[in-house]
Design a protein around this motif. Structure first.
Motif, short mmCIF file in Angstrom:
data_model
loop_
_atom_site.label_atom_id
_atom_site.label_comp_id
_atom_site.label_asym_id
_atom_site.label_seq_id
_atom_site.Cartn_x
_atom_site.Cartn_y
_atom_site.Cartn_z
N PRO A 178 47.64 43.20 36.20
CA PRO A 178 46.63 43.52 35.19
C PRO A 178 45.90 44.82 35.53
CG PRO A 178 45.83 41.78 36.63
CD PRO A 178 47.26 42.04 37.03
N GLN A 179 45.34 45.45 34.52
CA GLN A 179 44.57 46.67 34.76
C GLN A 179 43.35 46.36 35.62
OE1 GLN A 179 43.65 48.65 31.09
NE2 GLN A 179 45.80 48.92 30.52
N ALA A 180 43.01 47.30 36.47
CA ALA A 180 41.99 47.06 37.49
C ALA A 180 40.61 46.75 36.92
CB ALA A 180 41.90 48.26 38.44
N ASP A 181 40.31 47.22 35.73
CA ASP A 181 38.95 47.05 35.20
C ASP A 181 38.92 46.27 33.89
OD1 ASP A 181 37.51 48.46 37.24
OD2 ASP A 181 38.38 50.30 36.45
N PHE A 192 33.03 37.87 43.97
CA PHE A 192 33.27 39.21 43.44
C PHE A 192 34.08 39.09 42.15
CE2 PHE A 192 36.36 37.92 46.46
CZ PHE A 192 37.56 38.56 46.24
N ARG A 193 34.35 40.21 41.51
CA ARG A 193 35.02 40.20 40.21
C ARG A 193 36.36 40.93 40.32
NH1 ARG A 193 32.20 38.90 35.76
NH2 ARG A 193 33.10 40.52 34.43
N VAL A 194 37.40 40.29 39.81
CA VAL A 194 38.75 40.85 39.86
C VAL A 194 39.45 40.59 38.53
CG1 VAL A 194 39.05 40.66 42.38
CG2 VAL A 194 39.58 38.70 40.91
N PRO A 195 40.50 41.35 38.20
CA PRO A 195 41.18 41.16 36.93
C PRO A 195 41.99 39.87 36.84
CG PRO A 195 42.17 42.96 38.18
CD PRO A 195 40.94 42.56 38.90
N ASP A 196 41.93 39.26 35.66
CA ASP A 196 42.67 38.04 35.33
C ASP A 196 44.05 38.43 34.81
OD1 ASP A 196 43.58 35.91 33.29
OD2 ASP A 196 41.89 34.89 34.27
N ASP A 231 43.41 22.97 35.36
CA ASP A 231 43.19 24.24 34.67
C ASP A 231 42.86 25.33 35.68
OD1 ASP A 231 43.68 23.33 32.12
OD2 ASP A 231 41.59 22.77 31.75
N VAL A 232 43.78 26.28 35.80
CA VAL A 232 43.61 27.36 36.78
C VAL A 232 43.84 28.71 36.10
CG1 VAL A 232 44.35 25.89 38.70
CG2 VAL A 232 46.04 27.32 37.51
N ARG A 233 43.41 29.74 36.78
CA ARG A 233 43.68 31.12 36.36
C ARG A 233 44.31 31.86 37.54
NH1 ARG A 233 43.30 31.52 30.91
NH2 ARG A 233 43.45 33.78 31.27
N LEU A 234 45.14 32.82 37.20
CA LEU A 234 45.77 33.69 38.21
C LEU A 234 45.04 35.02 38.20
CD1 LEU A 234 48.14 34.30 40.19
CD2 LEU A 234 49.43 35.10 38.18
N VAL A 235 44.61 35.47 39.37
CA VAL A 235 43.89 36.73 39.47
C VAL A 235 44.57 37.64 40.49
CG1 VAL A 235 41.66 35.78 38.76
CG2 VAL A 235 42.29 35.77 41.19
N HIS A 236 44.27 38.93 40.36
CA HIS A 236 44.87 39.96 41.21
C HIS A 236 43.74 40.82 41.77
CE1 HIS A 236 46.62 44.06 41.84
NE2 HIS A 236 47.61 43.36 42.36
N VAL A 237 43.90 41.29 43.00
CA VAL A 237 42.88 42.17 43.57
C VAL A 237 43.44 43.57 43.79
CG1 VAL A 237 43.33 41.39 45.96
CG2 VAL A 237 41.16 42.51 45.39
N PRO A 238 42.96 44.56 43.02
CA PRO A 238 43.31 45.95 43.31
C PRO A 238 42.57 46.41 44.56
CG PRO A 238 41.77 45.84 41.47
CD PRO A 238 42.07 44.43 41.85
N GLU A 239 43.08 47.43 45.21
CA GLU A 239 42.49 47.86 46.48
C GLU A 239 41.01 48.19 46.33
OE1 GLU A 239 43.22 51.66 49.27
OE2 GLU A 239 44.90 50.24 49.24
N GLU A 240 40.63 48.80 45.20
CA GLU A 240 39.25 49.23 45.03
C GLU A 240 38.28 48.07 44.82
OE1 GLU A 240 41.36 50.15 41.02
OE2 GLU A 240 41.84 50.06 43.16
#
Length: 267
Positions: free
Chosen positions: A82-85, A98-102, A118-127
């Motif tokens: 996902p896009q970082a923002d 903290f906040r990361v993209p879903d 019920d879960v969500r998958l999230v990704h952490v960009p380096e920033e």
């Protein structure tokens, strides 16, 4: 001494991947623990501690950072980064919030059906990565979704010693290291402060505190009825209430690691 194995875990608490080589940067091995499952309602992270079925979830890391999910009886699903923002979701891992993209509804539905929650998958960009726990490392050291540190090292001699004491084979992957070193005595890594692997240097920051996850068979997802190897570890690796096995590291700089590289203790 030499680097005898490399592992990464693209999705926190899912199956790991054995590697022959890997690039290495600020957040550890390329692609390691950049994805995580969280509860839909409160953003709290999920692991095998409460959901041992995650041991049967395979998450393969692609060349562009994408994830391919596989599980018994389910069709594979490819998930783009996902896009970082965009679509930011508040998540909590231990004391960090903290906040990361879903990663979107399709991945969430696939995983919710597999987990049974019920879960969500999230990704952490380096920033958007986290700082290390207070008192450890330097101001620029960061970590993705690993519990606290970007790299975990275990000596093969340490596992061999534990296997002998437990009296049955134990897979290295149940301890989820990134780096395995052979050619040293059992628990020699406890005394290291700085090491070199190939041309890269690493700082050894603190021992790894072990939990109930070590009792889960990584192949079947079943917990051992006798709570091994945690039971045996408590008899000789417990300090101030914590059971210690392995060492947490950070790398100085970036580079490439390859199985077979020489390992040198610098301090």
């Amino acid at each position: 001494m030499q680097l005898s194995a490399l592992y990464r875990y693209p999705l926190k608490s899912a199956r790991g991947q054995a590697l022959q080589s890997s690039s290495l940067g600020l957040l550890g091995l390329d692609g390691d623990r950049r994805w995580m499952l969280v509860e839909r309602d409160n953003g709290r992270f999920l692991t095998q501690r409460a959901y041992p079925q995650m041991s049967q979830l395979t998450a393969l890391y692609g060349v562009d950072g994408e994830l391919t999910l596989e599980a018994p009886g389910r069709p594979a699903l490819k998930v783009a980064v996902p896009q970082a923002d965009s679509d930011l979701r508040g998540v909590t891992i231990w004391r960090d919030t903290f906040r990361v993209p879903d990663a979107g509804d399709v991945a969430a539905q696939w995983l919710s059906e597999f987990i049974g929650k019920d879960v969500r998958l999230v990704h952490v960009p380096e920033e958007r990565s986290r700082f290390l726990p207070g008192g450890y490392g330097e101001v620029n050291d960061r970590v993705a979704f690993a519990d606290g540190f970007p790299l975990l090292l275990i000596g093969q001699g340490s596992l061999d010693d534990l296997v002998q004491r437990v009296g049955r084979p134990l897979e290295m992957q149940r301890f989820r290291p990134n780096l395995v070193v052979e050619g040293a005595e059992a628990f020699a890594e406890d005394g290291w402060k700085r090491i070199r692997i190939g041309e890269m240097e690493f700082r050894v920051l603190k021992p790894c505190e072990r939990c109930i996850m070590t009792t889960i068979d990584p192949q079947t997802g079943e917990r051992s009825a006798d709570r091994e190897p945690l039971t045996t570890l408590k008899t000789y690796r417990q300090k101030e209430g914590d059971v210690l096995f392995g060492q947490n590291l950070v790398a100085d700089g970036s580079g490439v690691l390859e199985v077979g590289m020489p390992v040198t203790v610098l301090e």
